[in-house]
Design an enzyme around this catalytic site. Structure first.
Site, PDB file in Angstrom:
ATOM      1  N   PHE A  45      40.840  91.041  -5.824  1.00  0.00           N
ATOM      2  CA  PHE A  45      40.817  90.598  -4.618  1.00  0.00           C
ATOM      3  C   PHE A  45      39.339  90.700  -4.044  1.00  0.00           C
ATOM      4  CE2 PHE A  45      42.571  95.122  -4.983  1.00  0.00           C
ATOM      5  CZ  PHE A  45      41.530  95.591  -4.458  1.00  0.00           C
ATOM      6  N   GLY A  48      36.864  87.618  -2.923  1.00  0.00           N
ATOM      7  CA  GLY A  48      36.940  86.858  -1.705  1.00  0.00           C
ATOM      8  C   GLY A  48      37.195  87.640  -0.703  1.00  0.00           C
ATOM      9  N   HIS A  49      37.240  88.981  -0.690  1.00  0.00           N
ATOM     10  CA  HIS A  49      37.471  89.879   0.577  1.00  0.00           C
ATOM     11  C   HIS A  49      36.255  90.960   0.472  1.00  0.00           C
ATOM     12  CE1 HIS A  49      39.713  92.390   3.343  1.00  0.00           C
ATOM     13  NE2 HIS A  49      40.348  91.579   3.610  1.00  0.00           N
ATOM     14  N   PHE A  50      35.308  91.023   0.728  1.00  0.00           N
ATOM     15  CA  PHE A  50      34.669  89.716   1.164  1.00  0.00           C
ATOM     16  C   PHE A  50      33.345  89.667   0.421  1.00  0.00           C
ATOM     17  CE2 PHE A  50      36.410  91.635   5.093  1.00  0.00           C
ATOM     18  CZ  PHE A  50      37.312  90.414   5.485  1.00  0.00           C
ATOM     19  N   ILE A  55      35.662  94.852   0.616  1.00  0.00           N
ATOM     20  CA  ILE A  55      36.634  95.801   1.275  1.00  0.00           C
ATOM     21  C   ILE A  55      38.048  95.367   0.785  1.00  0.00           C
ATOM     22  CG2 ILE A  55      37.663  96.349   3.581  1.00  0.00           C
ATOM     23  CD1 ILE A  55      35.026  95.352   4.874  1.00  0.00           C
TER      24      ILE A  55
END
Length: 146
Positions: A45, A48-50, A55
C-alpha cells in the site's frame, strides 16, 4: 497465550498481502488480545499512499484491529471446534486516527472484549506506536459457520 505467525495463519483466513497481524504477545481468549503488526516500507500500500510520504492507511489500521479481535474470538476454541468458523466484520464505530503510522513503526494492537449477543462480539480497540495512541475504534464482529 501467545501466537507466532505460523499459528496466526492457521487461525485467520487471510493471507499476504492482507494478513495484518504478525504476532500475538498476549491473548486471554474472549477477554483481550495484544498483537503486533510490524510496518515495513515493503508493504504494497505504500506504493500509492503516499509516494514520497508513506503513511499506513487508516482503514488498514482498523483492519489490523479487526484481525486481532478475530484471533481473540477464534483462538479460544480447539482446532476442531473452530475449523469451520470465520469472523466477519459487522461495523466500525467511533474510529479516530490520532497520528500517522509510517514505515519502521511497530503497531501494537489492543482489543478488549466488551460483550456478546448471540454470535456478535463487541470490542474496544486501540492501536499504539510505543506508548502513543495512534488510532481507536469500536468493532462489532460476528462468528459464523462456513
Amino acid at each position: 497465550m501467545q501466537f507466532n505467525i505460523s499459528d496466526i495463519i492457521k487461525i485467520l483466513p487471510h493471507s499476504y498481502p492482507f494478513l495484518l497481524v504478525d504476532r500475538v504477545i498476549e491473548c486471554d481468549p474472549s477477554k483481550s488480545i495484544k498483537a503486533i503488526k510490524n510496518v515495513t516500507f515493503n508493504e504494497p500500500f505504500f506504493i500509492g499512499h503516499f509516494p514520497n510520504h508513506p503513511i499506513m492507511p487508516g482503514v488498514l489500521i482498523v483492519e489490523s484491529l479487526a484481525q486481532a479481535s478475530a484471533i481473540c474470538i477464534l483462538g479460544k476454541g480447539s482446532k476442531s471446534t473452530m475449523e469451520n468458523k470465520v469472523v466477519y466484520l459487522m461495523s466500525i464505530e467511533n474510529a479516530k486516527f490520532r497520528k500517522p503510522v509510517t514505515p519502521g513503526d511497530t503497531l501494537i494492537l489492543q482489543a478488549d472484549f466488551k460483550n456478546a449477543r448471540l454470535s456478535v462480539c463487541k470490542f474496544e480497540c486501540f492501536a499504539y506506536v510505543g506508548e502513543e495512541k495512534v488510532a481507536e475504534a469500536t468493532i462489532l464482529a460476528m462468528l459464523q459457520n462456513i
